[in-house]
Design a protein around this motif. Structure first.
Motif, mmCIF file in Angstrom:
data_model
loop_
_atom_site.group_PDB
_atom_site.id
_atom_site.type_symbol
_atom_site.label_atom_id
_atom_site.label_comp_id
_atom_site.label_asym_id
_atom_site.label_seq_id
_atom_site.Cartn_x
_atom_site.Cartn_y
_atom_site.Cartn_z
ATOM 1 N N GLY A 373 0.812 -1.212 0.000
ATOM 2 C CA GLY A 373 0.000 0.000 0.000
ATOM 3 C C GLY A 373 0.842 1.257 0.000
ATOM 4 N N SER A 374 0.179 2.407 0.010
ATOM 5 C CA SER A 374 0.878 3.690 -0.113
ATOM 6 C C SER A 374 1.791 3.977 1.078
ATOM 7 N N THR A 375 1.385 3.548 2.271
ATOM 8 C CA THR A 375 2.230 3.786 3.448
ATOM 9 C C THR A 375 3.541 3.028 3.343
ATOM 10 N N ALA A 376 3.473 1.777 2.897
ATOM 11 C CA ALA A 376 4.684 0.971 2.739
ATOM 12 C C ALA A 376 5.552 1.501 1.605
ATOM 13 N N SER A 377 4.920 1.884 0.483
ATOM 14 C CA SER A 377 5.698 2.384 -0.646
ATOM 15 C C SER A 377 6.365 3.720 -0.313
ATOM 16 N N ALA A 378 5.738 4.494 0.597
ATOM 17 C CA ALA A 378 6.365 5.745 1.037
ATOM 18 C C ALA A 378 7.673 5.485 1.761
ATOM 19 N N ALA A 379 7.833 4.262 2.297
ATOM 20 C CA ALA A 379 9.074 3.896 2.974
ATOM 21 C C ALA A 379 10.253 3.896 2.004
ATOM 22 N N LEU A 380 9.978 3.719 0.708
ATOM 23 C CA LEU A 380 11.054 3.769 -0.292
ATOM 24 C C LEU A 380 11.738 5.122 -0.274
ATOM 25 N N PHE A 381 10.940 6.190 -0.108
ATOM 26 C CA PHE A 381 11.485 7.538 -0.091
ATOM 27 C C PHE A 381 12.302 7.778 1.180
ATOM 28 N N SER A 382 11.731 7.428 2.340
ATOM 29 C CA SER A 382 12.421 7.675 3.604
ATOM 30 C C SER A 382 13.630 6.756 3.773
ATOM 31 N N MET A 383 13.540 5.520 3.253
ATOM 32 C CA MET A 383 14.672 4.589 3.318
ATOM 33 C C MET A 383 15.867 5.155 2.556
ATOM 34 N N TYR A 384 15.581 5.705 1.398
ATOM 35 C CA TYR A 384 16.638 6.307 0.571
ATOM 36 C C TYR A 384 17.316 7.458 1.298
ATOM 37 N N ILE A 385 16.521 8.333 1.916
ATOM 38 C CA ILE A 385 17.077 9.500 2.596
ATOM 39 C C ILE A 385 17.899 9.087 3.814
ATOM 40 N N ALA A 386 17.328 8.227 4.656
ATOM 41 C CA ALA A 386 18.004 7.835 5.895
ATOM 42 C C ALA A 386 19.317 7.106 5.620
ATOM 43 N N ALA A 387 19.283 6.134 4.704
ATOM 44 C CA ALA A 387 20.491 5.363 4.402
ATOM 45 C C ALA A 387 21.558 6.238 3.746
ATOM 46 N N ASN A 388 21.127 7.161 2.884
ATOM 47 C CA ASN A 388 22.081 8.044 2.216
ATOM 48 C C ASN A 388 22.803 8.943 3.205
ATOM 49 N N TYR A 389 22.043 9.623 4.060
ATOM 50 C CA TYR A 389 22.676 10.592 4.961
ATOM 51 C C TYR A 389 23.557 9.911 6.003
ATOM 52 N N PHE A 390 23.211 8.712 6.392
ATOM 53 C CA PHE A 390 24.097 7.961 7.284
ATOM 54 C C PHE A 390 25.418 7.654 6.579
ATOM 55 N N ALA A 391 25.333 7.254 5.299
ATOM 56 C CA ALA A 391 26.535 6.939 4.533
ATOM 57 C C ALA A 391 27.354 8.187 4.227
ATOM 58 N N TRP A 392 26.705 9.328 4.073
ATOM 59 C CA TRP A 392 27.431 10.576 3.794
ATOM 60 C C TRP A 392 28.071 11.145 5.056
ATOM 61 N N MET A 393 27.355 11.052 6.163
ATOM 62 C CA MET A 393 27.810 11.675 7.401
ATOM 63 C C MET A 393 29.063 11.005 7.964
ATOM 64 N N THR A 394 29.095 9.686 7.944
ATOM 65 C CA THR A 394 30.152 8.950 8.644
ATOM 66 C C THR A 394 31.560 9.280 8.152
ATOM 67 N N PRO A 395 31.877 9.190 6.844
ATOM 68 C CA PRO A 395 33.247 9.505 6.427
ATOM 69 C C PRO A 395 33.637 10.962 6.659
ATOM 70 N N ASN A 396 32.652 11.875 6.585
ATOM 71 C CA ASN A 396 32.963 13.280 6.860
ATOM 72 C C ASN A 396 33.336 13.489 8.324
ATOM 73 N N LEU A 397 32.597 12.853 9.222
ATOM 74 C CA LEU A 397 32.912 12.959 10.644
ATOM 75 C C LEU A 397 34.275 12.339 10.963
ATOM 76 N N LEU A 398 34.560 11.196 10.351
ATOM 77 C CA LEU A 398 35.847 10.532 10.572
ATOM 78 C C LEU A 398 36.993 11.364 10.028
ATOM 79 N N ARG A 399 36.771 11.968 8.885
ATOM 80 C CA ARG A 399 37.821 12.789 8.276
ATOM 81 C C ARG A 399 38.159 13.999 9.166
ATOM 82 N N MET A 400 37.159 14.519 9.883
ATOM 83 C CA MET A 400 37.389 15.692 10.734
ATOM 84 C C MET A 400 37.817 15.322 12.154
#
Length: 422
Positions: A373-400
């Motif tokens: 349903g629409s609620t589950a398919s909306a998880a595709l959008f939030s899954m993309y955002i959450a996983a991306n920002y976690f992957a972007w944040m970590t190497p930047n924090l480690l580098r600093m």
């Protein structure tokens, strides 16, 4: 690493892969239902505010990409800058998070494409067509398979596909910004909204308190649309002069989409009429389809939705290109099951075809959420955002932090007094 892929991406084409995935008008069409949950200002002001923060994240990523230009990107940076005893576990975690984010990105793009195709059918039948979860997944699956075939066939020519995508998206935006206001000016049913409505209308159509609803509805759309700039990094081993081309691709794609997207948002709100509730409850499956139908009529609405769907299909092909390079690089370091099979490169085509197929198969599986349903398919959008920002944040924090002593700047470096803002 051994150079296995040909360097055939120019700086413009590196920019093009991120710009193509962002898509602007097709992407905005996919997120309007989410954006209008807080009224007009959640789209307009939410876009402007969140875009500034996204650019700061991109600046930090551009420094990392310029210092170490490799297709593995984020998981490799994590390994490089992490403390010795955490290198393997953190890089493995980030590699999987980044791969999941990219596949979820493809899922959400092709889910939006499926909605656009079905909305065209509904418009053509004057609303006499029911959109079910099964129909949505059927169209979605067809889009994924077609995207996989195109990406596999394009191979080396996939760089030229980015140039074609830039031209297609720019022409679509220009066409949209000209025709929609003309349609409203000649319409008896829709009038232009005032500046007060465009920049001051707030209506809470969600479940959160007003302030939180503005943040959820206002920030998430722009964050989702302008969220594929790490795709430039995954093309590092196919880019000419990668230490300069990749940072330029990251920063210009974010800046262009942030500014142009802001004006597209204003144009949509100015031309949509004042009844947001009716637009959200559209029988056509997408708010933009209803806006186009109200302002331009049936034939023009079908024309625009067809053009938007076409550009969104190219978005999917560009996304799968970036996915295949990330998956291939991760498999090259034995980070995935069946890595020995996935990491093989087709030498005749200079393309990681098996990684492309793996990404397409993953999107088909995750896309099964559409059946719920629409609620589950909306998880595709939030899954993309959450996983991306976690992957972007970590190497930047480690580098600093733990990696600041071993960081060696590349061609793009903001200096010690202009650190990346996370």
């Amino acid at each position: 690493y051994k150079q296995e892929l040909n360097r055939h991406f120019s700086t413009v084409q590196v920019f093009g892969i991120a710009f193509s995935i962002m898509g602007l008008l097709p992407s905005i069409a996919s997120i309007l239902g989410m954006a209008f949950a807080g009224g007009a200002i959640s789209l307009v002001w939410g876009w402007l505010i969140s875009g500034a923060f996204i650019l700061s994240v991109g600046a930090g990523m551009a420094e990392l990409a310029s210092a170490i230009p490799t297709s593995g990107g984020l998981y490799y940076y994590t390994y490089y800058y992490a403390p010795p005893k955490f290198k393997k576990v953190l890089s493995f975690l980030i590699g999987n998070s980044n791969s999941l984010a990219l596949i979820a990105c493809l899922c959400s793009i092709d889910y939006g494409l499926a909605q656009e195709i079905l909305s065209i059918v509904v418009i053509s039948k004057d609303g006499d067509f029911e959109i079910t979860n099964a129909k949505t997944y059927g169209v979605y699956a067809g889009c994924i398979i077609a995207t996989t075939l195109l990406t596999s066939v394009a191979t080396v020519a996939v760089s030229k596909l980015q140039t074609f995508s830039i031209v297609s998206n720019v022409l679509l935006i220009i066409f949209f910004l000209i025709v929609l206001p003309i349609g409203v000016s000649q319409s008896d049913d829709v009038t232009f909204n005032s500046g007060k409505f465009i920049f001051g209308n707030f209506e809470n159509f969600g479940d959160w308190a007003d302030g939180w609803e503005f943040m959820v509805a206002g920030f998430q759309p722009c964050v989702w649309v302008i969220g594929a700039f790490d795709s430039c990094i995954h093309m590092s081993e196919e880019a000419k002069n990668a230490t300069k081309a990749v940072p330029i691709g990251i920063l210009t794609s974010i800046s262009v989409c942030w500014i142009v997207g802001f004006f597209i948002s204003i144009a949509i709100v100015a031309c949509m009429g004042s009844n947001i509730s009716a637009i959200l409850d559209t029988v056509y499956g997408q708010p933009l389809a209803q806006i186009l139908y109200n302002a331009l009529g049936k034939k023009w609405a079908m024309t625009f939705m067809t053009l938007i769907a076409f550009c969104q299909f190219i978005m999917g092909a560009s996304t799968l290109t970036a996915i295949s390079r990330q998956i291939w690089a991760f498999a090259r370091d034995d980070g995935l099951p069946f890595s020995w099979w996935i990491k093989k490169v087709n030498t005749k085509l200079s393309s990681p075809l098996r990684a492309t197929w793996f990404g397409g198969a993953g999107a088909l599986c995750i896309g099964l959420l559409c059946l719920i349903g629409s609620t589950a398919s909306a998880a595709l959008f939030s899954m993309y955002i959450a996983a991306n920002y976690f992957a972007w944040m970590t190497p930047n924090l480690l580098r600093m932090t733990t990696g600041k002593e071993i960081f060696s700047p590349g061609a793009f470096y903001m200096g010690s007094f202009w650190s990346p803002v996370i």
